[in-house]
Design a protein around this motif. Structure first.
Motif, mmCIF file in Angstrom:
data_model
loop_
_atom_site.group_PDB
_atom_site.id
_atom_site.type_symbol
_atom_site.label_atom_id
_atom_site.label_comp_id
_atom_site.label_asym_id
_atom_site.label_seq_id
_atom_site.Cartn_x
_atom_site.Cartn_y
_atom_site.Cartn_z
ATOM 1 N N SER A 1 0.838 -1.197 0.000
ATOM 2 C CA SER A 1 0.000 0.000 0.000
ATOM 3 C C SER A 1 0.872 1.245 0.000
ATOM 4 O O SER A 1 1.706 1.422 0.892
ATOM 5 C CB SER A 1 -0.923 0.011 1.237
ATOM 6 O OG SER A 1 -1.520 1.287 1.406
ATOM 7 N N ARG A 2 0.676 2.096 -0.996
ATOM 8 C CA ARG A 2 1.482 3.312 -1.082
ATOM 9 C C ARG A 2 1.228 4.228 0.113
ATOM 10 O O ARG A 2 2.155 4.842 0.649
ATOM 11 C CB ARG A 2 1.182 4.044 -2.393
ATOM 12 C CG ARG A 2 2.010 5.300 -2.582
ATOM 13 C CD ARG A 2 1.768 5.943 -3.935
ATOM 14 N NE ARG A 2 2.326 5.149 -5.011
ATOM 15 C CZ ARG A 2 2.332 5.523 -6.296
ATOM 16 N NH1 ARG A 2 1.788 6.669 -6.642
ATOM 17 N NH2 ARG A 2 2.871 4.751 -7.211
ATOM 18 N N LYS A 3 -0.026 4.316 0.551
ATOM 19 C CA LYS A 3 -0.348 5.170 1.690
ATOM 20 C C LYS A 3 0.327 4.665 2.967
ATOM 21 O O LYS A 3 0.898 5.449 3.737
ATOM 22 C CB LYS A 3 -1.865 5.233 1.895
ATOM 23 C CG LYS A 3 -2.616 6.084 0.881
ATOM 24 C CD LYS A 3 -4.098 6.085 1.198
ATOM 25 C CE LYS A 3 -4.874 6.952 0.213
ATOM 26 N NZ LYS A 3 -4.593 8.384 0.388
ATOM 27 N N ILE A 4 0.253 3.368 3.205
ATOM 28 C CA ILE A 4 0.851 2.806 4.412
ATOM 29 C C ILE A 4 2.369 2.924 4.351
ATOM 30 O O ILE A 4 3.035 3.218 5.358
ATOM 31 C CB ILE A 4 0.424 1.331 4.596
ATOM 32 C CG1 ILE A 4 -1.103 1.231 4.647
ATOM 33 C CG2 ILE A 4 1.047 0.767 5.856
ATOM 34 C CD1 ILE A 4 -1.764 2.067 5.724
ATOM 35 N N ASP A 5 2.936 2.710 3.172
ATOM 36 C CA ASP A 5 4.382 2.880 3.001
ATOM 37 C C ASP A 5 4.796 4.312 3.320
ATOM 38 O O ASP A 5 5.841 4.540 3.950
ATOM 39 C CB ASP A 5 4.780 2.520 1.568
ATOM 40 C CG ASP A 5 6.260 2.726 1.315
ATOM 41 O OD1 ASP A 5 7.068 1.950 1.858
ATOM 42 O OD2 ASP A 5 6.621 3.689 0.598
ATOM 43 N N ALA A 6 3.995 5.279 2.896
ATOM 44 C CA ALA A 6 4.308 6.682 3.166
ATOM 45 C C ALA A 6 4.338 6.950 4.666
ATOM 46 O O ALA A 6 5.241 7.634 5.178
ATOM 47 C CB ALA A 6 3.286 7.589 2.485
ATOM 48 N N LEU A 7 3.359 6.409 5.388
ATOM 49 C CA LEU A 7 3.335 6.591 6.838
ATOM 50 C C LEU A 7 4.548 5.922 7.486
ATOM 51 O O LEU A 7 5.148 6.479 8.421
ATOM 52 C CB LEU A 7 2.053 5.999 7.418
ATOM 53 C CG LEU A 7 0.743 6.705 7.062
ATOM 54 C CD1 LEU A 7 -0.438 5.929 7.643
ATOM 55 C CD2 LEU A 7 0.727 8.149 7.567
ATOM 56 N N ALA A 8 4.907 4.739 7.002
ATOM 57 C CA ALA A 8 6.059 4.031 7.566
ATOM 58 C C ALA A 8 7.329 4.853 7.405
ATOM 59 O O ALA A 8 8.143 4.967 8.340
ATOM 60 C CB ALA A 8 6.214 2.668 6.896
ATOM 61 N N ARG A 9 7.514 5.453 6.248
ATOM 62 C CA ARG A 9 8.710 6.263 6.002
ATOM 63 C C ARG A 9 8.691 7.546 6.836
ATOM 64 O O ARG A 9 9.738 8.009 7.304
ATOM 65 C CB ARG A 9 8.840 6.568 4.507
ATOM 66 C CG ARG A 9 9.116 5.327 3.675
ATOM 67 C CD ARG A 9 9.193 5.618 2.182
ATOM 68 N NE ARG A 9 9.201 4.391 1.418
ATOM 69 C CZ ARG A 9 10.288 3.648 1.170
ATOM 70 N NH1 ARG A 9 11.461 4.054 1.622
ATOM 71 N NH2 ARG A 9 10.194 2.532 0.469
ATOM 72 N N TRP A 10 7.522 8.127 7.016
ATOM 73 C CA TRP A 10 7.405 9.333 7.844
ATOM 74 C C TRP A 10 7.751 9.001 9.302
ATOM 75 O O TRP A 10 8.541 9.697 9.939
ATOM 76 C CB TRP A 10 5.990 9.872 7.730
ATOM 77 C CG TRP A 10 5.753 11.207 8.366
ATOM 78 C CD1 TRP A 10 6.648 11.989 9.056
ATOM 79 C CD2 TRP A 10 4.534 11.954 8.351
ATOM 80 N NE1 TRP A 10 6.068 13.145 9.488
ATOM 81 C CE2 TRP A 10 4.765 13.145 9.062
ATOM 82 C CE3 TRP A 10 3.275 11.700 7.818
ATOM 83 C CZ2 TRP A 10 3.755 14.094 9.249
ATOM 84 C CZ3 TRP A 10 2.274 12.650 8.001
ATOM 85 C CH2 TRP A 10 2.519 13.840 8.699
ATOM 86 N N LEU A 11 7.172 7.924 9.821
ATOM 87 C CA LEU A 11 7.459 7.527 11.200
ATOM 88 C C LEU A 11 8.941 7.187 11.375
ATOM 89 O O LEU A 11 9.552 7.507 12.408
ATOM 90 C CB LEU A 11 6.592 6.328 11.588
ATOM 91 C CG LEU A 11 5.124 6.655 11.890
ATOM 92 C CD1 LEU A 11 4.270 5.389 11.838
ATOM 93 C CD2 LEU A 11 4.994 7.331 13.254
ATOM 94 N N ASP A 12 9.535 6.558 10.377
ATOM 95 C CA ASP A 12 10.955 6.236 10.431
ATOM 96 C C ASP A 12 11.794 7.516 10.473
ATOM 97 O O ASP A 12 12.783 7.597 11.211
ATOM 98 C CB ASP A 12 11.338 5.396 9.212
ATOM 99 C CG ASP A 12 12.824 5.042 9.208
ATOM 100 O OD1 ASP A 12 13.245 4.245 10.061
ATOM 101 O OD2 ASP A 12 13.559 5.574 8.350
ATOM 102 N N ALA A 13 11.381 8.519 9.705
ATOM 103 C CA ALA A 13 12.100 9.791 9.705
ATOM 104 C C ALA A 13 11.991 10.477 11.063
ATOM 105 O O ALA A 13 12.969 11.054 11.569
ATOM 106 C CB ALA A 13 11.552 10.699 8.604
#
Length: 296
Positions: A179-191
């Motif tokens: 999921s592109r949306k979930i991937d985006a959240l994962a990268r944001w949280l990682d940042a």
């Protein structure tokens, strides 16, 4: 209310604040909380009868001014007096709290009603707390609704509630690969987690100055900017990597760039005639920049 740029900043903010307090609102088109606080500030400028002047600065378009004030997240509101910042706050405060802030520094002009009862009005759709409650209810009602969860986690992160965002994200973390949306959240949280480690922009600036092809430093810098919600600056840094090595580190720069576009993309809503409104100008611009680099 006046829109301020680098060209008119000196006259509209610095000079103006010598005779009248100037409230500077740093905002951006993609920022949901900005759209909540903006109308409140405009309303209070009138309600206070000219006791202060409202100046709005688009942080995406005026990044030099944002950097000069050390803006880390938006909305950020700063009160200027006698050419100097004297106070400020971050986030979309409710009207009552904004009044409390203003009352410490300015006094409403006589004859202008302050409408003290307004803070007690029922929270509307523009109320960030009410919006969060609505999103939380949507997720609780339908835990499988990834769109609602995306909006909820995004709202929590924009509000600075990182621990709550992480907890809300965990049930769908395993979907990041599909999921592109979930991937985006994962990268944001990682940042955000990376930024909490104490890294500073200055250390990566020095590494980049010494070696423009230090992609690890550039990517680390982009992550810090992402954590600070300085989205366009983060994408600019990622573009610097892509222009030099499109496939660096298994396409990491491009994937992170796309994640940011997903985060800042406003929700698509059909207008009255059934047509889809035009793309957000910032998102459209950065999509074109990515295409031009990747396809060149």
């Amino acid at each position: 209310m006046i829109d301020v740029t680098l060209e008119n900043f000196e006259s509209e903010v610095i000079a103006a604040s010598m005779t009248q307090p100037v409230l500077v609102d740093f905002w951006a088109e993609w920022c949901g909380p900005c759209k909540a606080i903006g109308p409140i500030l405009e309303k209070l400028e009138g309600a206070y009868g000219g006791a202060f002047k409202l100046a709005k600065i688009n942080s995406d378009e005026e990044q030099q001014l944002s950097a000069a004030f050390g803006i880390r997240s938006i909305p950020t509101v700063i009160l200027m007096k006698n050419g100097q910042p004297v106070d400020g706050f971050m986030g979309a405060l409710p009207e009552g709290k904004v009044r409390e802030f203003l009352d410490k520094h300015v006094q409403a002009q006589e004859g202008e009603p302050e409408e003290e009862e307004l803070p007690a009005e029922e929270p509307g759709a523009a109320d960030p707390a009410a919006q969060l409650e609505k999103l939380q209810h949507a997720v609780a009602t339908d835990p499988s609704n990834d769109d609602a969860r995306f909006d909820y986690v995004k709202a929590l992160l924009l509000a600075g509630r990182v621990a709550d965002a992480q907890r809300a994200f965990e049930p769908v973390a395993n979907k990041a690969g599909v999921s592109r949306k979930i991937d985006a959240l994962a990268r944001w949280l990682d940042a955000v987690k990376f930024a909490e480690g104490g890294a500073q922009l200055a250390e990566f600036d020095a590494k980049i100055a010494a070696n423009k092809r230090d992609f690890e430093a550039r990517f680390a810098r982009a992550r810090l900017l992402m954590a600070k919600q300085q989205w366009t600056a983060a994408m600019d840094e990622l573009l610097e990597i892509l222009m030099r090595d499109k496939a660096w580190n298994e396409d990491l720069a491009r994937k992170t760039y796309i994640a940011i576009l997903e985060i800042i993309e406003p929700p698509k809503a059909k207008v009255a005639d059934g047509q889809i409104p035009p793309d957000d100008p910032t998102v459209a611009t950065y999509r074109r920049r990515l295409s031009s680099v990747v396809l060149s």
